[in-house]
Design a protein around this motif. Structure first.
Motif, PDB file in Angstrom:
ATOM      1  N   TYR A  63     -26.155  33.116 -43.595  1.00 25.54           N
ATOM      2  CA  TYR A  63     -26.339  31.674 -43.397  1.00 25.54           C
ATOM      3  C   TYR A  63     -24.973  31.000 -43.227  1.00 25.54           C
ATOM      4  O   TYR A  63     -24.796  30.164 -42.339  1.00 25.54           O
ATOM      5  N   LEU A  77     -29.833  24.377 -41.359  1.00 26.89           N
ATOM      6  CA  LEU A  77     -29.780  25.560 -42.215  1.00 26.89           C
ATOM      7  C   LEU A  77     -29.620  25.225 -43.701  1.00 26.89           C
ATOM      8  O   LEU A  77     -29.998  26.023 -44.559  1.00 26.89           O
ATOM      9  N   ARG A  81     -30.769  27.574 -46.801  1.00 25.98           N
ATOM     10  CA  ARG A  81     -29.708  28.253 -47.529  1.00 25.98           C
ATOM     11  C   ARG A  81     -29.775  27.899 -49.013  1.00 25.98           C
ATOM     12  O   ARG A  81     -29.597  28.749 -49.883  1.00 25.98           O
TER      13      ARG A  81
END
Length: 180
Positions: A63, A77, A81
């Motif tokens: 990530y 993201l 994450r």
């Protein structure tokens, strides 16, 4: 009354006795009796948790590498994450372990940065998301397989984390904001 002399031991019985004594000596080893000489055994649940944490840490690194290579994806993201970081903390054998820090998305160049695993992040954002989704899916499948050997509470946790990983894979490859 008759007296009989005891028979002599056969070579076979002498060899068997010597082998038994040698085996016993090998099993006991050379020790002064201290507990430090005994290798500790790690319980299977702890080993499973440590492996799960290692896998989650590698996923976090993917990530991070993806967000660094593609700063425009960082906000998309970030929540996924953060969930993986929470899973890492929950799976940790020591429950008080803090989740790994979230890196700053600034400073990315869009170039193919290598993830900590050594795999490069694809240069195109869509391909990078697909690669991350593949990693999520693979880990989800692996955790589902691990359920069979996990004790109750760990099995429930692995099942939950595996389901979350499958959802992450879907979210990474779905087109946000698109209508059907």
């Amino acid at each position: 009354m008759s007296w009989t002399l005891p028979s002599r031991p056969s070579r076979r019985s002498l060899l068997a006795g010597a082998a038994g004594a040698a085996g016993a000596a090998l099993l006991t080893g050379c020790s002064d009796g201290r507990a430090a000489d005994v290798a500790p055994t790690i319980p299977p649940e702890r080993r499973m948790r440590e492996a799960a944490v290692r896998d989650s840490t590698r996923l976090l690194e993917r990530y991070d590498a993806t967000a660094t290579a593609h700063p425009a994806l960082a906000s998309r993201l970030a929540p996924l994450r953060a969930a993986v970081a929470a899973h890492t903390a929950a799976l940790s054998p020591t429950p008080s372990a803090p989740p790994p820090p979230v890196p700053s998305p600034s400073g990315g160049t869009g170039a193919a940065a290598p993830a900590a695993s050594g795999e490069p992040v694809p240069p195109k954002p869509d391909e990078a998301l697909t690669a991350l989704a593949d990693a999520e899916r693979s880990l989800s499948e692996s955790r589902t397989i691990d359920l069979a050997g996990a004790p109750g509470e760990l099995a429930r946790l692995l099942a939950s984390v595996a389901a979350c990983g499958a959802v992450h894979a879907y979210l990474l490859t779905s087109n946000p904001g698109a209508t059907s």
